[in-house]
Design a protein around this motif. Sequence first.
Motif, PDB file in Angstrom:
ATOM      1  N   GLU A 193     -13.099  -1.475  15.335  1.00 51.26           N
ATOM      2  CA  GLU A 193     -12.161  -1.555  14.217  1.00 51.26           C
ATOM      3  C   GLU A 193     -12.751  -0.905  12.978  1.00 51.26           C
ATOM      4  O   GLU A 193     -13.924  -1.077  12.673  1.00 51.26           O
ATOM      5  N   THR A 194     -11.930  -0.175  12.268  1.00 45.79           N
ATOM      6  CA  THR A 194     -12.248   0.316  10.927  1.00 45.79           C
ATOM      7  C   THR A 194     -11.456  -0.543   9.951  1.00 45.79           C
ATOM      8  O   THR A 194     -10.252  -0.732  10.130  1.00 45.79           O
ATOM      9  N   THR A 195     -12.130  -1.062   8.927  1.00 48.19           N
ATOM     10  CA  THR A 195     -11.520  -2.064   8.057  1.00 48.19           C
ATOM     11  C   THR A 195     -11.573  -1.616   6.605  1.00 48.19           C
ATOM     12  O   THR A 195     -12.643  -1.287   6.090  1.00 48.19           O
ATOM     13  N   ILE A 196     -10.419  -1.617   5.945  1.00 48.75           N
ATOM     14  CA  ILE A 196     -10.297  -1.235   4.542  1.00 48.75           C
ATOM     15  C   ILE A 196      -9.791  -2.436   3.762  1.00 48.75           C
ATOM     16  O   ILE A 196      -8.743  -3.000   4.083  1.00 48.75           O
ATOM     17  N   GLY A 197     -10.516  -2.838   2.694  1.00 48.03           N
ATOM     18  CA  GLY A 197     -10.118  -4.000   1.911  1.00 48.03           C
ATOM     19  C   GLY A 197      -8.955  -3.729   0.974  1.00 48.03           C
ATOM     20  O   GLY A 197      -8.463  -2.602   0.848  1.00 48.03           O
ATOM     21  N   ASP A 198      -8.536  -4.772   0.279  1.00 45.05           N
ATOM     22  CA  ASP A 198      -7.406  -4.682  -0.655  1.00 45.05           C
ATOM     23  C   ASP A 198      -7.763  -3.847  -1.886  1.00 45.05           C
ATOM     24  O   ASP A 198      -8.931  -3.696  -2.254  1.00 45.05           O
ATOM     25  N   ASN A 199      -6.739  -3.338  -2.522  1.00 45.97           N
ATOM     26  CA  ASN A 199      -6.825  -2.705  -3.850  1.00 45.97           C
ATOM     27  C   ASN A 199      -7.684  -1.445  -3.872  1.00 45.97           C
ATOM     28  O   ASN A 199      -8.257  -1.101  -4.913  1.00 45.97           O
ATOM     29  N   GLY A 200      -7.781  -0.750  -2.760  1.00 48.08           N
ATOM     30  CA  GLY A 200      -8.551   0.481  -2.718  1.00 48.08           C
ATOM     31  C   GLY A 200      -7.779   1.661  -3.293  1.00 48.08           C
ATOM     32  O   GLY A 200      -6.546   1.716  -3.231  1.00 48.08           O
ATOM     33  N   LEU A 242      -7.326   0.412  13.207  1.00 44.65           N
ATOM     34  CA  LEU A 242      -7.599   0.602  11.787  1.00 44.65           C
ATOM     35  C   LEU A 242      -6.805  -0.465  11.052  1.00 44.65           C
ATOM     36  O   LEU A 242      -5.607  -0.625  11.283  1.00 44.65           O
ATOM     37  N   VAL A 243      -7.477  -1.216  10.163  1.00 40.68           N
ATOM     38  CA  VAL A 243      -6.818  -2.254   9.376  1.00 40.68           C
ATOM     39  C   VAL A 243      -6.959  -1.889   7.909  1.00 40.68           C
ATOM     40  O   VAL A 243      -8.076  -1.723   7.409  1.00 40.68           O
ATOM     41  N   VAL A 244      -5.831  -1.750   7.208  1.00 44.63           N
ATOM     42  CA  VAL A 244      -5.822  -1.387   5.794  1.00 44.63           C
ATOM     43  C   VAL A 244      -5.247  -2.552   5.003  1.00 44.63           C
ATOM     44  O   VAL A 244      -4.185  -3.079   5.338  1.00 44.63           O
ATOM     45  N   GLY A 245      -5.932  -2.949   3.932  1.00 43.33           N
ATOM     46  CA  GLY A 245      -5.511  -4.090   3.132  1.00 43.33           C
ATOM     47  C   GLY A 245      -4.317  -3.801   2.245  1.00 43.33           C
ATOM     48  O   GLY A 245      -3.716  -2.726   2.273  1.00 43.33           O
ATOM     49  N   GLU A 246      -3.997  -4.765   1.399  1.00 41.74           N
ATOM     50  CA  GLU A 246      -2.842  -4.685   0.515  1.00 41.74           C
ATOM     51  C   GLU A 246      -3.166  -3.911  -0.764  1.00 41.74           C
ATOM     52  O   GLU A 246      -4.306  -3.835  -1.196  1.00 41.74           O
ATOM     53  N   ASN A 247      -2.110  -3.347  -1.340  1.00 44.89           N
ATOM     54  CA  ASN A 247      -2.167  -2.745  -2.672  1.00 44.89           C
ATOM     55  C   ASN A 247      -3.161  -1.586  -2.761  1.00 44.89           C
ATOM     56  O   ASN A 247      -3.784  -1.362  -3.802  1.00 44.89           O
ATOM     57  N   THR A 272       0.844  -1.189   0.000  1.00 40.33           N
ATOM     58  CA  THR A 272       0.000   0.000   0.000  1.00 40.33           C
ATOM     59  C   THR A 272       0.881   1.241   0.000  1.00 40.33           C
ATOM     60  O   THR A 272       1.872   1.304   0.729  1.00 40.33           O
ATOM     61  N   LYS A 273       0.498   2.231  -0.824  1.00 33.61           N
ATOM     62  CA  LYS A 273       1.251   3.478  -0.907  1.00 33.61           C
ATOM     63  C   LYS A 273       0.471   4.574  -0.186  1.00 33.61           C
ATOM     64  O   LYS A 273      -0.711   4.776  -0.440  1.00 33.61           O
ATOM     65  N   VAL A 274       1.155   5.286   0.690  1.00 33.62           N
ATOM     66  CA  VAL A 274       0.541   6.371   1.459  1.00 33.62           C
ATOM     67  C   VAL A 274       1.269   7.674   1.104  1.00 33.62           C
ATOM     68  O   VAL A 274       2.491   7.770   1.254  1.00 33.62           O
ATOM     69  N   TYR A 275       0.527   8.663   0.655  1.00 31.68           N
ATOM     70  CA  TYR A 275       1.094   9.931   0.201  1.00 31.68           C
ATOM     71  C   TYR A 275       1.156  10.949   1.349  1.00 31.68           C
ATOM     72  O   TYR A 275       0.567  10.740   2.419  1.00 31.68           O
ATOM     73  N   PRO A 276       1.853  12.065   1.156  1.00 27.72           N
ATOM     74  CA  PRO A 276       2.048  13.036   2.232  1.00 27.72           C
ATOM     75  C   PRO A 276       0.739  13.570   2.805  1.00 27.72           C
ATOM     76  O   PRO A 276      -0.260  13.713   2.094  1.00 27.72           O
ATOM     77  N   MET A 277       0.779  13.848   4.083  1.00 26.42           N
ATOM     78  CA  MET A 277      -0.303  14.496   4.823  1.00 26.42           C
ATOM     79  C   MET A 277      -1.523  13.610   5.034  1.00 26.42           C
ATOM     80  O   MET A 277      -2.536  14.064   5.566  1.00 26.42           O
ATOM     81  N   ALA A 278      -1.478  12.350   4.610  1.00 25.31           N
ATOM     82  CA  ALA A 278      -2.551  11.424   4.980  1.00 25.31           C
ATOM     83  C   ALA A 278      -2.447  11.137   6.473  1.00 25.31           C
ATOM     84  O   ALA A 278      -1.348  11.079   7.043  1.00 25.31           O
ATOM     85  N   THR A 279      -3.601  10.983   7.123  1.00 21.19           N
ATOM     86  CA  THR A 279      -3.637  10.717   8.569  1.00 21.19           C
ATOM     87  C   THR A 279      -4.392   9.415   8.799  1.00 21.19           C
ATOM     88  O   THR A 279      -5.609   9.344   8.619  1.00 21.19           O
ATOM     89  N   LEU A 280      -3.653   8.384   9.194  1.00 21.24           N
ATOM     90  CA  LEU A 280      -4.233   7.054   9.362  1.00 21.24           C
ATOM     91  C   LEU A 280      -4.161   6.635  10.830  1.00 21.24           C
ATOM     92  O   LEU A 280      -3.108   6.727  11.459  1.00 21.24           O
ATOM     93  N   GLY A 281      -5.310   6.198  11.356  1.00 23.38           N
ATOM     94  CA  GLY A 281      -5.334   5.698  12.725  1.00 23.38           C
ATOM     95  C   GLY A 281      -5.526   6.755  13.788  1.00 23.38           C
ATOM     96  O   GLY A 281      -5.267   6.517  14.972  1.00 23.38           O
ATOM     97  N   ALA A 282      -6.011   7.938  13.419  1.00 23.73           N
ATOM     98  CA  ALA A 282      -6.313   8.969  14.418  1.00 23.73           C
ATOM     99  C   ALA A 282      -7.535   8.558  15.240  1.00 23.73           C
ATOM    100  O   ALA A 282      -8.329   7.711  14.820  1.00 23.73           O
ATOM    101  N   PRO A 283      -7.717   9.152  16.421  1.00 22.55           N
ATOM    102  CA  PRO A 283      -8.874   8.808  17.257  1.00 22.55           C
ATOM    103  C   PRO A 283     -10.183   9.117  16.543  1.00 22.55           C
ATOM    104  O   PRO A 283     -10.262  10.020  15.703  1.00 22.55           O
TER     105      PRO A 283
END
Length: 219
Positions: free
Chosen positions: A49-56, A25-30, A1-12
Amino acid sequence: TKVYPMATLGAPPQNNKHKGGRTTLVVGENCTIREGVTMHVGTDSSRGETTIGDNGNFLAYAHIAHDCIVGKNATFANQATLGGHCEIGDNVYIGGLSAVHQFVRVGDNAFLGGCSAFVGDVIPYAIAVGNRASLRGLNIIGLKRAGLPRSEIHTLRKAYKTIFDRSRTVGENIEFAKAEFASSPTAMKIIDFIASRGKRHYAVPSLRAGGGDDADDED
Protein backbone atom coordinates in the motif's frame (compact mmCIF):
# COMPACT_ATOMS: atom_id res chain seq x y z
CA THR A 1 -9.70 15.90 -2.35
CA LYS A 2 -9.32 17.75 -5.65
CA VAL A 3 -7.55 16.03 -8.55
CA TYR A 4 -6.48 18.13 -11.55
CA PRO A 5 -6.12 17.03 -15.20
CA MET A 6 -3.49 14.51 -16.24
CA ALA A 7 -2.77 13.31 -12.70
CA THR A 8 -2.25 9.53 -12.62
CA LEU A 9 -3.30 7.85 -9.39
CA GLY A 10 -3.03 4.13 -8.67
CA ALA A 11 -0.83 3.10 -11.61
CA PRO A 12 1.29 -0.06 -11.21
CA PRO A 13 4.55 0.34 -9.30
CA GLN A 14 7.83 0.85 -11.14
CA ASN A 15 9.36 -2.16 -9.44
CA ASN A 16 10.47 -5.38 -11.13
CA LYS A 17 9.75 -7.41 -7.98
CA HIS A 18 6.03 -6.68 -8.26
CA LYS A 19 4.24 -9.68 -9.75
CA GLY A 20 0.92 -8.07 -10.52
CA GLY A 21 -0.88 -8.82 -7.27
CA ARG A 22 -3.67 -6.60 -6.01
CA THR A 23 -2.20 -3.64 -4.11
CA THR A 24 -3.55 -0.22 -3.23
CA LEU A 25 -3.10 3.53 -3.05
CA VAL A 26 -4.91 5.32 -0.20
CA VAL A 27 -5.28 9.12 -0.39
CA GLY A 28 -6.59 11.11 2.58
CA GLU A 29 -9.14 13.90 2.75
CA ASN A 30 -8.79 17.51 1.64
CA CYS A 31 -5.73 16.99 -0.55
CA THR A 32 -4.91 19.01 -3.67
CA ILE A 33 -3.32 16.96 -6.46
CA ARG A 34 -2.24 19.17 -9.34
CA GLU A 35 -1.57 18.52 -13.03
CA GLY A 36 0.62 15.56 -13.93
CA VAL A 37 1.13 14.25 -10.40
CA THR A 38 1.81 10.50 -10.23
CA MET A 39 1.09 8.27 -7.22
CA HIS A 40 1.62 4.53 -7.58
CA VAL A 41 0.16 1.59 -5.68
CA GLY A 42 2.28 -0.56 -3.38
CA THR A 43 4.07 -3.76 -4.37
CA ASP A 44 3.02 -7.29 -3.57
CA SER A 45 6.57 -7.99 -2.31
CA SER A 46 6.44 -5.20 0.31
CA ARG A 47 3.75 -3.44 2.38
CA GLY A 48 1.31 -3.51 -0.54
CA GLU A 49 0.00 0.00 0.00
CA THR A 50 1.02 3.58 -0.71
CA THR A 51 -0.52 5.91 1.86
CA ILE A 52 -1.12 9.66 1.60
CA GLY A 53 -2.33 11.59 4.66
CA ASP A 54 -4.96 14.32 4.88
CA ASN A 55 -4.50 17.93 3.78
CA GLY A 56 -1.64 17.30 1.37
CA ASN A 57 -0.71 19.77 -1.37
CA PHE A 58 1.02 18.11 -4.31
CA LEU A 59 2.04 20.54 -7.04
CA ALA A 60 2.47 19.78 -10.72
CA TYR A 61 4.43 16.66 -11.69
CA ALA A 62 5.28 15.59 -8.15
CA HIS A 63 5.83 11.83 -7.90
CA ILE A 64 5.18 9.39 -5.04
CA ALA A 65 6.46 5.90 -5.68
CA HIS A 66 5.26 2.52 -4.44
CA ASP A 67 4.94 1.63 -0.74
CA CYS A 68 5.57 5.18 0.50
CA ILE A 69 3.92 6.62 3.60
CA VAL A 70 3.26 10.37 3.50
CA GLY A 71 1.92 12.05 6.63
CA LYS A 72 -0.61 14.83 7.07
CA ASN A 73 -0.21 18.40 5.83
CA ALA A 74 2.57 17.55 3.37
CA THR A 75 3.59 20.01 0.66
CA PHE A 76 5.41 18.72 -2.42
CA ALA A 77 6.49 21.54 -4.74
CA ASN A 78 6.69 21.05 -8.51
CA GLN A 79 8.47 17.83 -9.53
CA ALA A 80 9.35 16.81 -5.96
CA THR A 81 9.98 13.08 -6.12
CA LEU A 82 9.92 10.15 -3.71
CA GLY A 83 11.56 6.81 -4.44
CA GLY A 84 9.90 3.64 -3.18
CA HIS A 85 9.38 2.79 0.49
CA CYS A 86 9.97 6.35 1.80
CA GLU A 87 8.38 7.45 5.08
CA ILE A 88 7.50 11.15 5.26
CA GLY A 89 6.25 12.63 8.54
CA ASP A 90 3.57 15.24 9.19
CA ASN A 91 3.95 18.89 8.13
CA VAL A 92 6.88 18.19 5.79
CA TYR A 93 7.74 20.54 2.91
CA ILE A 94 9.75 19.23 -0.07
CA GLY A 95 11.06 21.85 -2.50
CA GLY A 96 10.74 21.74 -6.25
CA LEU A 97 12.96 19.49 -8.39
CA SER A 98 14.14 17.59 -5.32
CA ALA A 99 14.50 13.82 -5.08
CA VAL A 100 14.27 11.59 -2.00
CA HIS A 101 16.08 8.25 -2.34
CA GLN A 102 14.18 5.01 -1.75
CA PHE A 103 13.77 3.88 1.88
CA VAL A 104 14.64 7.34 3.28
CA ARG A 105 12.74 8.62 6.32
CA VAL A 106 11.91 12.30 6.85
CA GLY A 107 10.76 13.40 10.30
CA ASP A 108 7.84 15.66 11.22
CA ASN A 109 8.06 19.38 10.40
CA ALA A 110 11.21 19.02 8.29
CA PHE A 111 11.89 21.41 5.40
CA LEU A 112 13.71 19.95 2.38
CA GLY A 113 15.13 22.59 0.06
CA GLY A 114 14.63 22.69 -3.69
CA CYS A 115 16.96 21.17 -6.32
CA SER A 116 18.36 18.78 -3.70
CA ALA A 117 19.10 15.05 -3.42
CA PHE A 118 18.30 13.28 -0.15
CA VAL A 119 20.06 9.94 0.30
CA GLY A 120 19.92 9.75 4.11
CA ASP A 121 17.22 10.18 6.75
CA VAL A 122 16.33 13.75 7.76
CA ILE A 123 15.57 14.33 11.43
CA PRO A 124 12.35 16.03 12.60
CA TYR A 125 12.25 19.85 12.63
CA ALA A 126 15.36 20.22 10.45
CA ILE A 127 16.20 22.13 7.29
CA ALA A 128 18.19 20.09 4.75
CA VAL A 129 19.45 21.11 1.32
CA GLY A 130 22.10 20.24 -1.26
CA ASN A 131 23.29 17.56 -3.65
CA ARG A 132 23.57 14.67 -1.19
CA ALA A 133 21.88 16.97 1.25
CA SER A 134 23.17 18.03 4.66
CA LEU A 135 21.38 19.69 7.55
CA ARG A 136 21.40 23.49 7.65
CA GLY A 137 19.85 23.97 11.08
CA LEU A 138 16.32 23.83 12.44
CA ASN A 139 13.15 24.76 10.60
CA ILE A 140 12.47 27.74 12.87
CA ILE A 141 9.83 29.33 10.63
CA GLY A 142 7.94 26.05 10.42
CA LEU A 143 8.12 25.57 14.18
CA LYS A 144 6.75 29.05 14.79
CA ARG A 145 3.90 28.42 12.35
CA ALA A 146 3.15 25.20 14.21
CA GLY A 147 2.80 27.19 17.43
CA LEU A 148 5.82 25.78 19.25
CA PRO A 149 6.67 28.03 22.24
CA ARG A 150 9.88 30.05 22.12
CA SER A 151 11.21 28.18 25.17
CA GLU A 152 10.78 24.85 23.39
CA ILE A 153 12.53 26.19 20.29
CA HIS A 154 15.50 27.18 22.46
CA THR A 155 15.49 23.69 23.96
CA LEU A 156 15.55 22.20 20.46
CA ARG A 157 18.53 24.40 19.57
CA LYS A 158 20.44 23.06 22.56
CA ALA A 159 19.47 19.46 21.75
CA TYR A 160 20.55 19.90 18.11
CA LYS A 161 23.98 21.16 19.17
CA THR A 162 24.38 18.32 21.66
CA ILE A 163 23.40 15.62 19.19
CA PHE A 164 25.77 16.89 16.50
CA ASP A 165 28.72 17.84 18.73
CA ARG A 166 31.74 16.75 16.69
CA SER A 167 33.93 16.23 19.77
CA ARG A 168 32.10 13.00 20.64
CA THR A 169 30.63 10.03 18.79
CA VAL A 170 26.98 10.04 17.80
CA GLY A 171 26.30 7.25 20.28
CA GLU A 172 27.78 9.29 23.12
CA ASN A 173 25.88 12.37 22.03
CA ILE A 174 22.58 10.49 22.02
CA GLU A 175 23.15 9.23 25.56
CA PHE A 176 24.00 12.76 26.75
CA ALA A 177 20.91 14.12 24.99
CA LYS A 178 18.59 11.46 26.44
CA ALA A 179 19.65 12.45 29.95
CA GLU A 180 19.56 16.20 29.40
CA PHE A 181 16.36 16.54 27.35
CA ALA A 182 14.18 13.74 28.71
CA SER A 183 11.49 16.25 29.73
CA SER A 184 11.16 17.73 26.22
CA PRO A 185 8.82 15.75 23.90
CA THR A 186 10.04 17.63 20.82
CA ALA A 187 13.72 17.05 21.58
CA MET A 188 13.01 13.39 22.35
CA LYS A 189 11.32 13.03 18.95
CA ILE A 190 14.67 13.84 17.30
CA ILE A 191 16.59 11.62 19.72
CA ASP A 192 14.24 8.66 19.24
CA PHE A 193 14.29 9.16 15.46
CA ILE A 194 18.09 8.79 15.38
CA ALA A 195 18.21 6.04 18.01
CA SER A 196 15.80 3.91 15.95
CA ARG A 197 17.79 4.19 12.75
CA GLY A 198 19.81 0.96 13.13
CA LYS A 199 22.53 1.11 10.50
CA ARG A 200 20.70 3.62 8.33
CA HIS A 201 22.51 6.62 6.90
CA TYR A 202 21.14 10.01 7.91
CA ALA A 203 21.87 13.62 7.06
CA VAL A 204 24.20 15.57 9.37
CA PRO A 205 25.12 19.28 9.54
CA SER A 206 27.53 20.53 6.92
CA LEU A 207 30.87 21.91 8.09
CA ARG A 208 29.72 25.30 6.87
CA ALA A 209 26.63 25.16 9.05
CA GLY A 210 28.74 24.49 12.09
CA GLY A 211 26.09 23.55 14.76
CA GLY A 212 23.25 25.31 13.03
CA ASP A 213 23.87 28.78 14.57
CA ASP A 214 24.09 30.57 11.23
CA ALA A 215 21.43 28.51 9.52
CA ASP A 216 18.37 28.79 11.72
CA ASP A 217 18.18 32.37 12.93
CA GLU A 218 14.78 33.42 14.23
CA ASP A 219 14.88 36.74 12.34
